[in-house]
Motif scaffolding. Sequence first.
Motif, mmCIF file in Angstrom:
data_model
loop_
_atom_site.group_PDB
_atom_site.id
_atom_site.type_symbol
_atom_site.label_atom_id
_atom_site.label_comp_id
_atom_site.label_asym_id
_atom_site.label_seq_id
_atom_site.Cartn_x
_atom_site.Cartn_y
_atom_site.Cartn_z
ATOM 1 N N GLY A 5 -60.627 10.332 31.635
ATOM 2 C CA GLY A 5 -61.852 10.649 30.920
ATOM 3 C C GLY A 5 -61.850 10.046 29.627
ATOM 4 N N CYS A 6 -62.709 10.582 28.869
ATOM 5 C CA CYS A 6 -63.092 9.828 27.582
ATOM 6 C C CYS A 6 -62.213 10.627 26.334
ATOM 7 C CB CYS A 6 -64.533 10.010 27.148
ATOM 8 S SG CYS A 6 -64.970 11.810 27.039
ATOM 9 N N GLY A 7 -62.443 10.168 25.126
ATOM 10 C CA GLY A 7 -61.632 10.756 23.833
ATOM 11 C C GLY A 7 -61.956 12.012 23.553
ATOM 12 N N HIS A 8 -63.396 12.602 23.716
ATOM 13 C CA HIS A 8 -63.647 14.181 23.443
ATOM 14 C C HIS A 8 -62.869 15.107 24.352
ATOM 15 C CE1 HIS A 8 -67.053 12.203 21.213
ATOM 16 N NE2 HIS A 8 -66.982 13.100 20.648
ATOM 17 N N PHE A 9 -62.726 14.594 25.572
ATOM 18 C CA PHE A 9 -61.790 15.402 26.438
ATOM 19 C C PHE A 9 -60.431 15.876 25.746
ATOM 20 C CE2 PHE A 9 -64.067 14.183 30.545
ATOM 21 C CZ PHE A 9 -65.254 14.462 30.027
ATOM 22 N N ALA A 38 -70.448 12.153 11.470
ATOM 23 C CA ALA A 38 -70.861 12.666 13.148
ATOM 24 C C ALA A 38 -69.609 13.052 13.817
ATOM 25 C CB ALA A 38 -71.466 11.497 13.610
ATOM 26 N N TYR A 39 -68.451 12.441 13.706
ATOM 27 C CA TYR A 39 -67.292 12.621 14.555
ATOM 28 C C TYR A 39 -66.648 13.822 14.175
ATOM 29 C CZ TYR A 39 -68.750 8.668 17.320
ATOM 30 O OH TYR A 39 -69.491 8.071 18.403
ATOM 31 N N ALA A 40 -66.702 14.406 13.044
ATOM 32 C CA ALA A 40 -66.255 15.786 12.562
ATOM 33 C C ALA A 40 -66.930 16.945 12.886
ATOM 34 C CB ALA A 40 -66.079 15.696 10.961
ATOM 35 N N LEU A 80 -58.504 16.212 11.254
ATOM 36 C CA LEU A 80 -58.945 15.241 10.510
ATOM 37 C C LEU A 80 -59.578 13.956 11.497
ATOM 38 C CD1 LEU A 80 -56.057 14.120 8.348
ATOM 39 C CD2 LEU A 80 -58.261 14.708 7.710
ATOM 40 N N VAL A 81 -60.534 13.304 11.139
ATOM 41 C CA VAL A 81 -60.971 12.011 12.047
ATOM 42 C C VAL A 81 -60.516 10.790 10.937
ATOM 43 C CG1 VAL A 81 -62.909 10.481 12.643
ATOM 44 C CG2 VAL A 81 -62.935 13.244 12.685
ATOM 45 N N TYR A 82 -59.408 10.030 11.653
ATOM 46 C CA TYR A 82 -58.935 8.997 10.991
ATOM 47 C C TYR A 82 -59.865 7.845 10.567
ATOM 48 C CZ TYR A 82 -54.725 6.323 9.758
ATOM 49 O OH TYR A 82 -53.650 5.417 9.111
ATOM 50 N N SER A 83 -60.660 7.332 11.375
ATOM 51 C CA SER A 83 -61.617 6.410 11.067
ATOM 52 C C SER A 83 -62.869 7.048 11.665
ATOM 53 C CB SER A 83 -61.387 4.994 11.851
ATOM 54 O OG SER A 83 -62.599 4.388 11.739
ATOM 55 N N GLU A 84 -63.571 7.385 10.460
ATOM 56 C CA GLU A 84 -64.916 8.451 11.134
ATOM 57 C C GLU A 84 -66.048 7.205 11.313
ATOM 58 O OE1 GLU A 84 -67.761 10.279 11.831
ATOM 59 O OE2 GLU A 84 -66.468 11.904 10.838
ATOM 60 N N THR A 85 -66.340 7.165 12.726
ATOM 61 C CA THR A 85 -67.307 6.310 13.069
ATOM 62 C C THR A 85 -68.509 6.464 12.619
ATOM 63 O OG1 THR A 85 -65.864 6.410 15.243
ATOM 64 C CG2 THR A 85 -68.159 5.315 15.314
ATOM 65 N N GLY A 86 -69.038 7.717 12.350
ATOM 66 C CA GLY A 86 -70.298 8.132 11.657
ATOM 67 C C GLY A 86 -70.622 7.483 10.239
ATOM 68 N N ALA A 136 -57.474 9.929 16.148
ATOM 69 C CA ALA A 136 -57.255 8.889 15.598
ATOM 70 C C ALA A 136 -57.935 7.742 16.735
ATOM 71 C CB ALA A 136 -55.929 8.356 15.717
ATOM 72 N N VAL A 137 -59.056 8.334 17.376
ATOM 73 C CA VAL A 137 -59.554 7.580 18.520
ATOM 74 C C VAL A 137 -60.187 6.322 18.224
ATOM 75 C CG1 VAL A 137 -61.329 7.519 20.464
ATOM 76 C CG2 VAL A 137 -60.305 9.597 19.838
ATOM 77 N N SER A 138 -60.628 6.109 17.206
ATOM 78 C CA SER A 138 -61.353 4.658 16.917
ATOM 79 C C SER A 138 -60.404 3.853 15.928
ATOM 80 C CB SER A 138 -62.581 4.951 16.071
ATOM 81 O OG SER A 138 -62.379 5.587 14.878
ATOM 82 N N GLY A 139 -59.285 4.219 15.651
ATOM 83 C CA GLY A 139 -58.506 3.682 14.730
ATOM 84 C C GLY A 139 -57.131 3.390 15.437
HETATM 85 C C1 LIG Z 1 -65.095 6.721 20.294
HETATM 86 C C2 LIG Z 1 -64.601 8.152 19.336
HETATM 87 C C3 LIG Z 1 -64.325 9.415 20.086
HETATM 88 C C4 LIG Z 1 -64.481 9.578 21.483
HETATM 89 O O1 LIG Z 1 -65.463 9.218 22.204
HETATM 90 P P1 LIG Z 1 -65.694 9.340 23.448
HETATM 91 O O2 LIG Z 1 -66.958 8.869 23.830
HETATM 92 O O3 LIG Z 1 -65.539 10.768 24.123
HETATM 93 O O4 LIG Z 1 -64.515 8.532 24.248
HETATM 94 C C5 LIG Z 1 -63.757 10.232 19.126
HETATM 95 N N1 LIG Z 1 -63.839 10.060 17.962
HETATM 96 C C6 LIG Z 1 -64.079 9.083 17.138
HETATM 97 C C7 LIG Z 1 -63.887 9.015 15.686
HETATM 98 C C8 LIG Z 1 -64.454 8.099 17.856
HETATM 99 O O5 LIG Z 1 -64.977 6.977 17.310
#
Ligand SMILES: *Cc1c(COP(=O)(O)O)cnc(C)c1O
Length: 373
Positions: A59-63, A86-88, A133-139, A164-167
């Motif tokens: 699945g995806c990162g949030h899981f 937004a990701y925090a 912690l969100v390493y690279s904050e996509t927001g 660390a999903v995005s980094g």
């Molecule tokens: C992409 C991302 C996730 C996970 O996103 P999914 O859509 O669940 O794969 C989590 N954290 C950050 C910072 C992201 O950029």
Amino acid sequence: MLLLIPGPVTTRPEVRAALAQDLAPWDNDFRAVVAGLRERVLAIGEGDPDLHAALPLQGCGHFAVEASVRSFLPPGGRLLLPMTGAYAQRLARLAREAGRIVVELAVPPASKVDPALVSAALAADPSISHLGLVYSETGSGIAHDAPALAAAAGRLGRRVLLDAVSGFGALPLDLSTRPEIDAVVFTANKCLESVAGVAFVLARTDRLVPGQAGSWSLDLADIHNHALRHGWGSFRFTPPPQILAALSVALDLFDAEGGQPARLARYVANARTLHDGVRRLGLDPMLPAAVQGPVVMNVHAPADPAWDLQCFVDALKRRGVLISNFSSTPEPSFRIGCIGAITPDDMAAAVAALDAALTEIGVRHRAGAPAAD
Ligand SMILES: *Cc1c(COP(=O)(O)O)cnc(C)c1O
């Protein structure tokens, strides 16, 4: 088509070719691929095989972020969370809905999280066991100094969950020097430049508590136990084997490029080309160059009545560039990913496409704030 979103990213043809096969998850050849993937991603994070394991989750990162929260924090456990964007906020929601307590730490906009503020917040509340912690904050597009922030928590005897999903694969990470980190979460489809469908947690296995997750699907302790019983090439439930085969090819390309330092250098060059380019076009990046990270850039929506994000996205797509049709910032913006199998030359071409698309949809005033006159 250039896919300029912060994941899934543009992939190389070799990676996509690896999808075109039928595979059996229990087949011994395939099990060797899975066991190899675990070793290779653990090595990218400089994990110690005696202390850490790479635990894959379909699945995806949030899981995998939720699995980490559930598996390392007990129900009712307290997590300090710097609110970086937004990701925090997503991490906060996952943790709260799992019955864990989130203690929010305000972070001023357009700035990196200050380790002194984290230390002060942890010192003030000894009942907080973990820092999230969100390493690279996509927001925001800011890459925070996760190693320094983790060290600050470690000095106060607290542990760390790192999104660390995005980094992962581009930003530096050395788990061997960061014993306070319980979990590092990432997916195949961001800086590792493969396709979406599997996430991983680099986990401190000695700190996993069986059954604590309160969810069989998201229990990292159970995933670890399964591997101990059935081998590192095994999966608990049906894995996406093509996705894993593609990741294996993507890691070959990662090694051939020169690993994490080379990948970071390419993304930094992509981001710089984009930053300079959008400013030349009269657009306003949301961050000053000094805090702009290498993963994703948010740009103020032009303050022009002709601006329409979906029209812009469609006009760009006709020019071979695909960006997100939503933003994850508090103010109107559009975002462009700097990661994936792309180079600064691709970014320069994307900047030219941005220019042409803005002209086509009739945007004349490109800056984010209304014109002074
Ligand atoms: C992409 C991302 C996730 C996970 O996103 P999914 O859509 O669940 O794969 C989590 N954290 C950050 C910072 C992201 O950029």
